[in-house]
Design a protein around this motif. Structure first.
Motif, PDB file in Angstrom:
ATOM      1  N   SER A 179     -57.207 -16.072   5.263  1.00 30.25           N
ATOM      2  CA  SER A 179     -55.806 -15.688   5.463  1.00 30.25           C
ATOM      3  C   SER A 179     -54.977 -16.813   6.077  1.00 30.25           C
ATOM      4  CB  SER A 179     -55.729 -14.447   6.355  1.00 30.25           C
ATOM      5  OG  SER A 179     -56.408 -13.366   5.757  1.00 30.25           O
ATOM      6  N   TYR A 180     -55.516 -17.460   7.120  1.00 26.84           N
ATOM      7  CA  TYR A 180     -54.782 -18.536   7.772  1.00 26.84           C
ATOM      8  C   TYR A 180     -54.617 -19.741   6.837  1.00 26.84           C
ATOM      9  CZ  TYR A 180     -55.039 -16.170  12.290  1.00 26.84           C
ATOM     10  OH  TYR A 180     -54.892 -15.285  13.329  1.00 26.84           O
ATOM     11  N   THR A 181     -55.666 -20.024   6.070  1.00 34.92           N
ATOM     12  CA  THR A 181     -55.589 -21.162   5.144  1.00 34.92           C
ATOM     13  C   THR A 181     -54.529 -20.922   4.080  1.00 34.92           C
ATOM     14  OG1 THR A 181     -57.919 -21.706   5.508  1.00 34.92           O
ATOM     15  CG2 THR A 181     -56.894 -22.560   3.505  1.00 34.92           C
ATOM     16  N   LEU A 182     -54.554 -19.752   3.462  1.00 38.54           N
ATOM     17  CA  LEU A 182     -53.554 -19.440   2.437  1.00 38.54           C
ATOM     18  C   LEU A 182     -52.152 -19.345   3.034  1.00 38.54           C
ATOM     19  CD1 LEU A 182     -55.462 -16.805   0.237  1.00 38.54           C
ATOM     20  CD2 LEU A 182     -55.168 -19.255  -0.175  1.00 38.54           C
ATOM     21  N   GLY A 183     -52.077 -18.914   4.282  1.00 42.18           N
ATOM     22  CA  GLY A 183     -50.778 -18.868   4.949  1.00 42.18           C
ATOM     23  C   GLY A 183     -50.165 -20.250   5.086  1.00 42.18           C
ATOM     24  N   HIS A 184     -50.973 -21.246   5.432  1.00 40.12           N
ATOM     25  CA  HIS A 184     -50.470 -22.624   5.540  1.00 40.12           C
ATOM     26  C   HIS A 184     -50.121 -23.183   4.153  1.00 40.12           C
ATOM     27  CE1 HIS A 184     -50.769 -23.795   9.789  1.00 40.12           C
ATOM     28  NE2 HIS A 184     -51.717 -22.880   9.855  1.00 40.12           N
ATOM     29  N   ALA A 185     -50.854 -22.757   3.137  1.00 32.57           N
ATOM     30  CA  ALA A 185     -50.508 -23.167   1.769  1.00 32.57           C
ATOM     31  C   ALA A 185     -49.122 -22.662   1.401  1.00 32.57           C
ATOM     32  CB  ALA A 185     -51.550 -22.644   0.776  1.00 32.57           C
ATOM     33  N   MET A 186     -48.846 -21.416   1.752  1.00 33.72           N
ATOM     34  CA  MET A 186     -47.546 -20.830   1.443  1.00 33.72           C
ATOM     35  C   MET A 186     -46.437 -21.487   2.246  1.00 33.72           C
ATOM     36  SD  MET A 186     -46.753 -16.763   1.141  1.00 33.72           S
ATOM     37  CE  MET A 186     -48.089 -16.643  -0.045  1.00 33.72           C
ATOM     38  N   LEU A 187     -46.690 -21.717   3.542  1.00 32.58           N
ATOM     39  CA  LEU A 187     -45.679 -22.336   4.405  1.00 32.58           C
ATOM     40  C   LEU A 187     -45.283 -23.723   3.917  1.00 32.58           C
ATOM     41  CD1 LEU A 187     -46.961 -21.398   7.989  1.00 32.58           C
ATOM     42  CD2 LEU A 187     -44.781 -20.713   6.948  1.00 32.58           C
ATOM     43  N   ASN A 188     -46.206 -24.414   3.279  1.00 28.58           N
ATOM     44  CA  ASN A 188     -45.959 -25.792   2.844  1.00 28.58           C
ATOM     45  C   ASN A 188     -45.664 -25.914   1.349  1.00 28.58           C
ATOM     46  OD1 ASN A 188     -46.526 -27.804   5.220  1.00 28.58           O
ATOM     47  ND2 ASN A 188     -48.023 -26.148   5.422  1.00 28.58           N
ATOM     48  N   GLY A 189     -45.398 -24.793   0.688  1.00 31.40           N
ATOM     49  CA  GLY A 189     -44.960 -24.826  -0.705  1.00 31.40           C
ATOM     50  C   GLY A 189     -46.013 -25.266  -1.698  1.00 31.40           C
ATOM     51  N   LEU A 190     -47.294 -25.031  -1.379  1.00 28.89           N
ATOM     52  CA  LEU A 190     -48.343 -25.495  -2.287  1.00 28.89           C
ATOM     53  C   LEU A 190     -48.472 -24.651  -3.551  1.00 28.89           C
ATOM     54  CD1 LEU A 190     -51.302 -26.604   0.008  1.00 28.89           C
ATOM     55  CD2 LEU A 190     -49.255 -27.846  -0.673  1.00 28.89           C
ATOM     56  N   TYR A 191     -47.842 -23.488  -3.560  1.00 29.98           N
ATOM     57  CA  TYR A 191     -47.955 -22.613  -4.733  1.00 29.98           C
ATOM     58  C   TYR A 191     -47.016 -23.019  -5.872  1.00 29.98           C
ATOM     59  CZ  TYR A 191     -50.877 -19.174  -2.300  1.00 29.98           C
ATOM     60  OH  TYR A 191     -51.906 -18.548  -1.644  1.00 29.98           O
ATOM     61  N   GLY A 192     -45.917 -23.683  -5.537  1.00 30.59           N
ATOM     62  CA  GLY A 192     -44.921 -23.966  -6.558  1.00 30.59           C
ATOM     63  C   GLY A 192     -44.708 -25.441  -6.792  1.00 30.59           C
ATOM     64  N   PRO A 193     -44.105 -25.806  -7.936  1.00 33.29           N
ATOM     65  CA  PRO A 193     -43.824 -27.218  -8.217  1.00 33.29           C
ATOM     66  C   PRO A 193     -42.734 -27.753  -7.295  1.00 33.29           C
ATOM     67  CG  PRO A 193     -42.816 -25.818  -9.888  1.00 33.29           C
ATOM     68  CD  PRO A 193     -43.654 -24.919  -9.031  1.00 33.29           C
ATOM     69  N   VAL A 194     -42.862 -29.019  -6.956  1.00 31.61           N
ATOM     70  CA  VAL A 194     -41.860 -29.655  -6.094  1.00 31.61           C
ATOM     71  C   VAL A 194     -40.527 -29.766  -6.825  1.00 31.61           C
ATOM     72  CG1 VAL A 194     -41.266 -31.757  -4.835  1.00 31.61           C
ATOM     73  CG2 VAL A 194     -43.640 -30.948  -4.864  1.00 31.61           C
ATOM     74  N   HIS A 195     -40.604 -30.117  -8.097  1.00 27.28           N
ATOM     75  CA  HIS A 195     -39.393 -30.263  -8.909  1.00 27.28           C
ATOM     76  C   HIS A 195     -39.505 -29.351 -10.135  1.00 27.28           C
ATOM     77  CE1 HIS A 195     -38.312 -33.651  -6.418  1.00 27.28           C
ATOM     78  NE2 HIS A 195     -39.460 -34.246  -6.694  1.00 27.28           N
ATOM     79  N   PRO A 196     -39.106 -28.085  -9.999  1.00 28.40           N
ATOM     80  CA  PRO A 196     -39.228 -27.152 -11.126  1.00 28.40           C
ATOM     81  C   PRO A 196     -38.358 -27.558 -12.302  1.00 28.40           C
ATOM     82  CG  PRO A 196     -37.935 -26.191  -9.337  1.00 28.40           C
ATOM     83  CD  PRO A 196     -38.522 -27.456  -8.805  1.00 28.40           C
ATOM     84  N   SER A 197     -38.826 -27.259 -13.482  1.00 32.74           N
ATOM     85  CA  SER A 197     -38.074 -27.567 -14.694  1.00 32.74           C
ATOM     86  C   SER A 197     -36.851 -26.668 -14.789  1.00 32.74           C
ATOM     87  CB  SER A 197     -38.966 -27.351 -15.916  1.00 32.74           C
ATOM     88  OG  SER A 197     -39.278 -25.969 -16.054  1.00 32.74           O
ATOM     89  N   GLU A 198     -35.909 -27.046 -15.642  1.00 28.96           N
ATOM     90  CA  GLU A 198     -34.725 -26.213 -15.857  1.00 28.96           C
ATOM     91  C   GLU A 198     -35.134 -24.850 -16.415  1.00 28.96           C
ATOM     92  OE1 GLU A 198     -31.630 -26.881 -14.857  1.00 28.96           O
ATOM     93  OE2 GLU A 198     -32.567 -28.663 -13.968  1.00 28.96           O
ATOM     94  N   GLU A 199     -36.157 -24.878 -17.269  1.00 32.30           N
ATOM     95  CA  GLU A 199     -36.701 -23.635 -17.827  1.00 32.30           C
ATOM     96  C   GLU A 199     -37.183 -22.715 -16.707  1.00 32.30           C
ATOM     97  OE1 GLU A 199     -40.663 -22.374 -20.470  1.00 32.30           O
ATOM     98  OE2 GLU A 199     -40.449 -24.398 -19.658  1.00 32.30           O
TER      99      GLU A 199
END
Length: 308
Positions: A179-199
């Protein structure tokens, strides 16, 4: 109205098989069936359903989406949260829709169930598609901690680094470590792309306005992670040996991962390529954990190319 009637019809039939599942279908029932297995434990299929299911059906597939028993829109106070129960519910979907074979599209934790079902009933699986699928849980946690540690070091964030040090001293099989590990992943934006496409920007903007996603998109069923941890020790799962076994038995397996999905290292994806073949893996630029939305056109074209 037709989709509402379909959903009600499915709910009645699934109850006849001792279930209480939310189920929805998209496309022509005569087309190749694809069953979407959502992530978690504790999540639901709402985001995939609203963003991608109909567009996948437009490619010539009969798409079945559902929320696992006791999760999301399938509340069940008697849910056991076991693999046996989850696989039995997939069996019931086959019976409800009279499926002889189907493609199992496993996203994140859903990939674990796709592999397990193929091991149990190989003749019923046309193919498996792993979408940012969890395969080696402990390696994923190590990957996340290494990445967030690097972020905190770059920021000279000593407080957060102390927290990471504390997590690293925890029981790595424990639910708190997960839980704590995934929480830090979420806090630091690891789930999504840094530069999302226009799509992707358009899709996410549309989903922000979608009433179903608003209600369920970020909803977590808290009993599910605890239940699967207690009964199945899912925090220590390693599905790579099972994946190799399925390949040896000639099961068709494909995979799509986002290059900016911070839950998985390039090494992990390379191992998947080594096992199932690099021509059966697409490692998409500009995509994070929701690869089906982050690079939707490429994702849909991959499935059409591989499965039709």
């Amino acid at each position: 109205m037709k989709q509402i009637l379909t959903a009600l019809f499915c709910l009645v039939l699934c109850r006849a098989h001792s279930q209480n599942l939310y189920v929805e279908t998209y496309g022509n029932a005569k087309d190749k069936p694809v069953i979407f297995l959502h992530g978690g434990p504790g999540y639901n299929a709402a985001f995939f359903e609203r963003s991608t299911a109909a567009r996948l059906a437009d490619k010539g597939f009969f798409v079945i989406v559902y929320d696992r028993r006791g999760e999301g829109r399938s509340p069940d106070s008697a849910a056991q949260f076991t693999f046996r129960e989850a696989l039995a519910d997939i069996d019931a979907l086959y019976k409800t829709y009279r499926l002889k074979k189907a493609v199992l599209l496993g996203h994140s934790f859903g990939g674990v169930l796709a592999i397990q079902y193929a091991e149990k009933k190989p003749a019923a699986v046309d193919a498996i598609v792993l979408a940012d699928a969890l395969l080696d849980a402990q390696e994923t946690y190590r990957t996340i901690l290494a990445k967030v540690k690097g972020i905190y070091e770059a920021k000279k964030d000593s407080m957060s680094l102390r927290y990471i040090g504390m997590i690293e001293q925890m029981d790595t099989a424990g639910l708190a470590y997960n839980s704590y590990t995934l929480g830090h992943a979420m806090l630091n934006g690891l789930y999504g792309p840094v530069h999302p496409s226009e799509e992707a920007k358009l899709i996410y903007q549309e989903m922000k306005q979608d009433s179903v996603v608003k209600k369920y998109g970020s909803q977590m069923t808290r009993l599910a992670p605890t239940g699967y941890w207690e009964h199945e020790h899912y925090t220590t799962l390693n599905m790579l040996p099972a994946l190799r076994n399925l390949v040896a038995k000639k099961t068709k397996i494909y995979a799509v991962y986002g290059r900016e999905d911070g839950l998985f290292s390039e090494k992990q994806v390379s191992e998947v390529m080594e096992i199932i073949g690099s021509d059966r893996v697409d490692y998409l630029e500009g995509a994070g954990h929701n690869v089906f939305a982050d690079q939707q056109v490429s994702f849909l074209e991959d499935l059409k190319k591989w499965l039709k």
